[in-house]
Design a protein around this motif. Structure first.
Motif, PDB file in Angstrom:
ATOM      1  N   TRP A  42       0.855  -1.187   0.000  1.00 50.13           N
ATOM      2  CA  TRP A  42       0.000   0.000   0.000  1.00 50.13           C
ATOM      3  C   TRP A  42       0.887   1.232   0.000  1.00 50.13           C
ATOM      4  O   TRP A  42       2.011   1.199   0.512  1.00 50.13           O
ATOM      5  CB  TRP A  42      -0.884   0.031   1.255  1.00 50.13           C
ATOM      6  N   VAL A  43       0.338   2.316  -0.554  1.00 50.71           N
ATOM      7  CA  VAL A  43       1.014   3.601  -0.533  1.00 50.71           C
ATOM      8  C   VAL A  43       0.047   4.616   0.061  1.00 50.71           C
ATOM      9  O   VAL A  43      -1.100   4.725  -0.385  1.00 50.71           O
ATOM     10  CB  VAL A  43       1.441   4.041  -1.951  1.00 50.71           C
ATOM     11  N   GLY A  73      -0.748  -3.428  -8.890  1.00 49.93           N
ATOM     12  CA  GLY A  73      -1.163  -4.208  -7.735  1.00 49.93           C
ATOM     13  C   GLY A  73      -0.883  -3.574  -6.385  1.00 49.93           C
ATOM     14  O   GLY A  73      -0.676  -4.283  -5.405  1.00 49.93           O
ATOM     15  N   LEU A  74      -0.876  -2.246  -6.347  1.00 49.28           N
ATOM     16  CA  LEU A  74      -0.649  -1.529  -5.091  1.00 49.28           C
ATOM     17  C   LEU A  74      -1.916  -0.813  -4.661  1.00 49.28           C
ATOM     18  O   LEU A  74      -2.618  -0.224  -5.487  1.00 49.28           O
ATOM     19  CB  LEU A  74       0.444  -0.475  -5.258  1.00 49.28           C
ATOM     20  N   GLY A  75      -2.187  -0.852  -3.367  1.00 51.71           N
ATOM     21  CA  GLY A  75      -3.291  -0.069  -2.835  1.00 51.71           C
ATOM     22  C   GLY A  75      -2.859   1.380  -2.691  1.00 51.71           C
ATOM     23  O   GLY A  75      -1.689   1.672  -2.448  1.00 51.71           O
ATOM     24  N   LEU A  76      -3.804   2.289  -2.837  1.00 57.11           N
ATOM     25  CA  LEU A  76      -3.538   3.718  -2.693  1.00 57.11           C
ATOM     26  C   LEU A  76      -4.465   4.299  -1.642  1.00 57.11           C
ATOM     27  O   LEU A  76      -5.685   4.150  -1.733  1.00 57.11           O
ATOM     28  CB  LEU A  76      -3.755   4.452  -4.017  1.00 57.11           C
ATOM     29  N   THR A 103     -11.594  -2.105  -2.125  1.00 61.60           N
ATOM     30  CA  THR A 103     -10.437  -2.616  -1.396  1.00 61.60           C
ATOM     31  C   THR A 103      -9.113  -2.154  -1.989  1.00 61.60           C
ATOM     32  O   THR A 103      -8.057  -2.635  -1.568  1.00 61.60           O
ATOM     33  CB  THR A 103     -10.451  -4.156  -1.405  1.00 61.60           C
ATOM     34  N   GLN A 104      -9.140  -1.211  -2.933  1.00 61.68           N
ATOM     35  CA  GLN A 104      -7.909  -0.833  -3.606  1.00 61.68           C
ATOM     36  C   GLN A 104      -7.531   0.629  -3.416  1.00 61.68           C
ATOM     37  O   GLN A 104      -6.346   0.950  -3.328  1.00 61.68           O
ATOM     38  CB  GLN A 104      -8.043  -1.144  -5.102  1.00 61.68           C
ATOM     39  N   LEU A 114      -6.262   4.485   8.194  1.00 64.86           N
ATOM     40  CA  LEU A 114      -5.695   3.485   7.286  1.00 64.86           C
ATOM     41  C   LEU A 114      -5.307   2.231   8.061  1.00 64.86           C
ATOM     42  O   LEU A 114      -5.634   1.117   7.642  1.00 64.86           O
ATOM     43  CB  LEU A 114      -4.466   4.057   6.559  1.00 64.86           C
ATOM     44  N   GLU A 115      -4.640   2.414   9.171  1.00 63.31           N
ATOM     45  CA  GLU A 115      -4.233   1.258   9.961  1.00 63.31           C
ATOM     46  C   GLU A 115      -5.446   0.435  10.409  1.00 63.31           C
ATOM     47  O   GLU A 115      -5.426  -0.793  10.369  1.00 63.31           O
ATOM     48  CB  GLU A 115      -3.422   1.715  11.180  1.00 63.31           C
TER      49      GLU A 115
END
Length: 119
Positions: A42-43, A73-76, A103-104, A114-115
């Protein structure tokens, strides 16, 4: 610039508020490349790091940036207060709501949120 943090066993690249804005698809690819190199899944990017056009959907910048994250394939997570942007655009409000159901890509107020979502 950024730091890698673990949030519930998920590696998250957290970008600092200071720095050049993400104003183009290439800027997004630079963020993705750095995050991927560090092993992030994730970013988290402060909302203020995005160029104002990101929040104007007709510019298509948000769609292009988010699509790059999907492709790699990275979450933002867009982190910070965007109430002024949402107040100016019903379309953006709806877009944010839909993203937050998925979910992305999430628009969140802070890293604690976020956590919590990554549990």
């Amino acid at each position: 610039m950024s730091e890698l943090r673990m949030m519930h066993d998920v590696p998250v690249m957290v970008w600092l508020a200071e720095g050049a804005p993400i104003a183009t698809e290439q800027d997004a690819l630079d963020v993705i490349g750095n995050a991927g190199y560090q092993g992030a899944r994730w970013v988290a990017v402060p909302a203020g790091r995005f160029a104002p056009d990101f929040f104007v959907l007709r510019t298509r910048l948000a769609g292009a940036v988010i699509q790059k994250f999907v492709q790699y394939g990275l979450g933002l997570a867009v982190v910070g207060d965007i109430t002024d942007h949402i107040a100016q655009s019903t379309a953006l409000r709806d877009f944010v709501r839909e993203c937050n159901r998925g979910t992305q890509t999430w628009f969140l107020t802070d890293l604690a949120e976020l956590e919590e979502r990554l549990k």
